[in-house]
Each structure stands twice: as structure tokens, then as C-alpha cells.
Design a protein around this motif. Structure first.
Motif, PDB file in Angstrom:
ATOM      1  N   THR A  39       0.863  -1.180   0.000  1.00 48.39           N
ATOM      2  CA  THR A  39       0.000   0.000   0.000  1.00 48.39           C
ATOM      3  C   THR A  39       0.896   1.225   0.000  1.00 48.39           C
ATOM      4  OG1 THR A  39      -1.729  -1.150   1.234  1.00 48.39           O
ATOM      5  CG2 THR A  39      -1.798   1.266   1.241  1.00 48.39           C
ATOM      6  N   SER A  40       0.695   2.078  -0.981  1.00 49.15           N
ATOM      7  CA  SER A  40       1.481   3.303  -1.089  1.00 49.15           C
ATOM      8  C   SER A  40       0.617   4.499  -0.720  1.00 49.15           C
ATOM      9  CB  SER A  40       2.005   3.476  -2.517  1.00 49.15           C
ATOM     10  OG  SER A  40       2.903   2.435  -2.835  1.00 49.15           O
ATOM     11  N   VAL A  41       1.185   5.400   0.066  1.00 53.74           N
ATOM     12  CA  VAL A  41       0.534   6.652   0.432  1.00 53.74           C
ATOM     13  C   VAL A  41       1.438   7.765  -0.063  1.00 53.74           C
ATOM     14  CG1 VAL A  41      -0.327   8.086   2.324  1.00 53.74           C
ATOM     15  CG2 VAL A  41      -0.482   5.578   2.476  1.00 53.74           C
ATOM     16  N   TYR A  42       0.876   8.672  -0.868  1.00 47.43           N
ATOM     17  CA  TYR A  42       1.702   9.698  -1.495  1.00 47.43           C
ATOM     18  C   TYR A  42       0.832  10.889  -1.891  1.00 47.43           C
ATOM     19  CZ  TYR A  42      -0.337   7.383  -5.550  1.00 47.43           C
ATOM     20  OH  TYR A  42      -1.231   6.825  -6.431  1.00 47.43           O
ATOM     21  N   ARG A  43       1.481  11.999  -2.194  1.00 47.85           N
ATOM     22  CA  ARG A  43       0.777  13.179  -2.678  1.00 47.85           C
ATOM     23  C   ARG A  43       0.992  13.245  -4.180  1.00 47.85           C
ATOM     24  NH1 ARG A  43      -1.427  16.867   0.046  1.00 47.85           N
ATOM     25  NH2 ARG A  43      -0.269  16.380   1.930  1.00 47.85           N
ATOM     26  N   TRP A  44      -0.094  13.378  -4.950  1.00 47.90           N
ATOM     27  CA  TRP A  44      -0.010  13.474  -6.396  1.00 47.90           C
ATOM     28  C   TRP A  44      -0.974  14.553  -6.870  1.00 47.90           C
ATOM     29  CZ3 TRP A  44       3.190  12.584 -10.047  1.00 47.90           C
ATOM     30  CH2 TRP A  44       2.784  12.548 -11.383  1.00 47.90           C
ATOM     31  N   GLY A  46      -1.395  17.517  -5.884  1.00 46.39           N
ATOM     32  CA  GLY A  46      -2.008  18.251  -4.789  1.00 46.39           C
ATOM     33  C   GLY A  46      -2.955  17.470  -3.903  1.00 46.39           C
ATOM     34  N   ARG A  47      -3.134  16.190  -4.197  1.00 49.79           N
ATOM     35  CA  ARG A  47      -4.061  15.380  -3.390  1.00 49.79           C
ATOM     36  C   ARG A  47      -3.323  14.227  -2.715  1.00 49.79           C
ATOM     37  NH1 ARG A  47      -7.823  14.063  -8.001  1.00 49.79           N
ATOM     38  NH2 ARG A  47      -7.661  12.015  -7.058  1.00 49.79           N
ATOM     39  N   LEU A  48      -3.765  13.903  -1.512  1.00 49.02           N
ATOM     40  CA  LEU A  48      -3.240  12.740  -0.813  1.00 49.02           C
ATOM     41  C   LEU A  48      -3.870  11.497  -1.432  1.00 49.02           C
ATOM     42  CD1 LEU A  48      -1.451  11.845   1.552  1.00 49.02           C
ATOM     43  CD2 LEU A  48      -3.502  11.844   2.961  1.00 49.02           C
ATOM     44  N   GLU A  49      -3.044  10.558  -1.832  1.00 49.96           N
ATOM     45  CA  GLU A  49      -3.502   9.339  -2.504  1.00 49.96           C
ATOM     46  C   GLU A  49      -3.097   8.114  -1.700  1.00 49.96           C
ATOM     47  OE1 GLU A  49      -5.263   9.278  -5.315  1.00 49.96           O
ATOM     48  OE2 GLU A  49      -5.064  11.382  -5.904  1.00 49.96           O
ATOM     49  N   ARG A  50      -3.847   7.057  -1.860  1.00 52.88           N
ATOM     50  CA  ARG A  50      -3.544   5.748  -1.268  1.00 52.88           C
ATOM     51  C   ARG A  50      -3.878   4.718  -2.337  1.00 52.88           C
ATOM     52  NH1 ARG A  50      -3.173   4.309   4.080  1.00 52.88           N
ATOM     53  NH2 ARG A  50      -3.983   6.362   4.599  1.00 52.88           N
ATOM     54  N   ALA A  51      -2.917   3.824  -2.618  1.00 52.37           N
ATOM     55  CA  ALA A  51      -3.137   2.855  -3.684  1.00 52.37           C
ATOM     56  C   ALA A  51      -2.515   1.512  -3.328  1.00 52.37           C
ATOM     57  CB  ALA A  51      -2.532   3.367  -4.987  1.00 52.37           C
ATOM     58  N   GLY A  52      -3.207   0.451  -3.691  1.00 49.73           N
ATOM     59  CA  GLY A  52      -2.650  -0.888  -3.615  1.00 49.73           C
ATOM     60  C   GLY A  52      -1.761  -1.096  -4.831  1.00 49.73           C
ATOM     61  N   GLU A  53      -0.551  -1.597  -4.621  1.00 48.95           N
ATOM     62  CA  GLU A  53       0.391  -1.766  -5.715  1.00 48.95           C
ATOM     63  C   GLU A  53       1.181  -3.060  -5.571  1.00 48.95           C
ATOM     64  OE1 GLU A  53       1.691   2.550  -7.176  1.00 48.95           O
ATOM     65  OE2 GLU A  53       2.370   2.138  -5.128  1.00 48.95           O
ATOM     66  N   VAL A  54       1.909  -3.398  -6.627  1.00 51.81           N
ATOM     67  CA  VAL A  54       2.859  -4.506  -6.632  1.00 51.81           C
ATOM     68  C   VAL A  54       4.240  -3.882  -6.749  1.00 51.81           C
ATOM     69  CG1 VAL A  54       3.649  -6.566  -7.848  1.00 51.81           C
ATOM     70  CG2 VAL A  54       1.201  -6.053  -7.732  1.00 51.81           C
ATOM     71  N   LEU A  55       5.130  -4.211  -5.820  1.00 48.43           N
ATOM     72  CA  LEU A  55       6.483  -3.675  -5.837  1.00 48.43           C
ATOM     73  C   LEU A  55       7.393  -4.613  -6.619  1.00 48.43           C
ATOM     74  CD1 LEU A  55       8.616  -1.629  -4.822  1.00 48.43           C
ATOM     75  CD2 LEU A  55       8.880  -3.105  -2.808  1.00 48.43           C
ATOM     76  N   LEU A  56       8.121  -4.047  -7.571  1.00 49.58           N
ATOM     77  CA  LEU A  56       9.159  -4.796  -8.269  1.00 49.58           C
ATOM     78  C   LEU A  56      10.483  -4.516  -7.584  1.00 49.58           C
ATOM     79  CD1 LEU A  56       8.353  -3.961 -12.016  1.00 49.58           C
ATOM     80  CD2 LEU A  56       7.562  -5.909 -10.661  1.00 49.58           C
TER      81      LEU A  56
END
Length: 107
Positions: A39-44, A46-56
Motif C-alpha cells: 500500500t502506497s501513500v503519497y501526494r499526487w 495536490g491530493r493525498l492518494e492511497r493505492a494498492g500496488e505490486v512492488l518490483l
């Protein structure tokens, strides 16, 4: 030859597998681990985002890093893909030699 560990997140398993196959198939990476459930939490934009991802977790060499980064940018579905490289300070010498052999341009 210095081994690099490259981190790159992908939005889903399908894109992660496609990218991993291309990088290893083109000898830009010796090995790519796919770590689902990140789970990544980041600003993109101007908005705070949270996304499920696959890490390489990509194993390559310093000499191949530029070509690998360029190829990741071509293959990746994100507008701005994460590409972070760190030097492997140490490792089993035979494994490090294998990474170098697998990513040689003339392989």
C-alpha cells in the motif's frame, strides 16, 4: 561491476509481470521479484492518494541502469513511475557475478 537494486511500483500484477518479463527477457535485469500487497501513500497533483500496488525489486548493474530506467519509462502505465536504485554494498560473490553475467549486453 556494481550491482544495483531498483525499486518500482506497479498498479497491478498484470503490468508488473509484463514489465518483469520484458526486463529479464531483454537482459536489462537478472531477476525481478514481484511483491504484491503493497500500500502506497503519497501526494499526487495536490491530493493525498492511497493505492494498492505490486512492488518490483529488480536486480541489475550500474552499467545497465540507464537502459533499464529508459525501458521502464516506456513500459510503465504510470505518468511518473517510481524508479529508485540503490547500490548493493555486499552479497554472495557468486550471486553478484551471476547478476553481471545475466545483464551483459552481449548475452
Amino acid at each position: 561491476m556494481t550491482v544495483r537494486l531498483v525499486f518500482c511500483t506497479c498498479p497491478d500484477t498484470a503490468s508488473a509481470e509484463r514489465i518483469a518479463d520484458a526486463l529479464v527477457g531483454e537482459h536489462l535485469a537478472a531477476c525481478v521479484n514481484l511483491l504484491p500487497g503493497v500500500t502506497s501513500v503519497y501526494r499526487w497533483q495536490g491530493r493525498l492518494e492511497r493505492a494498492g500496488e505490486v512492488l518490483l525489486l529488480i536486480k541489475t548493474t550500474a552499467d545497465r541502469l540507464g537502459a533499464l530506467s529508459a525501458r521502464l519509462a516506456e513500459l510503465h502505465p504510470y505518468e511518473l513511475p517510481e524508479v529508485l536504485a540503490v547500490e548493493a554494498g555486499a552479497g554472495l560473490p557468486a550471486y553478484l557475478d551471476w547478476v553481471v553475467a545475466q545483464t551483459a549486453e552481449d548475452t
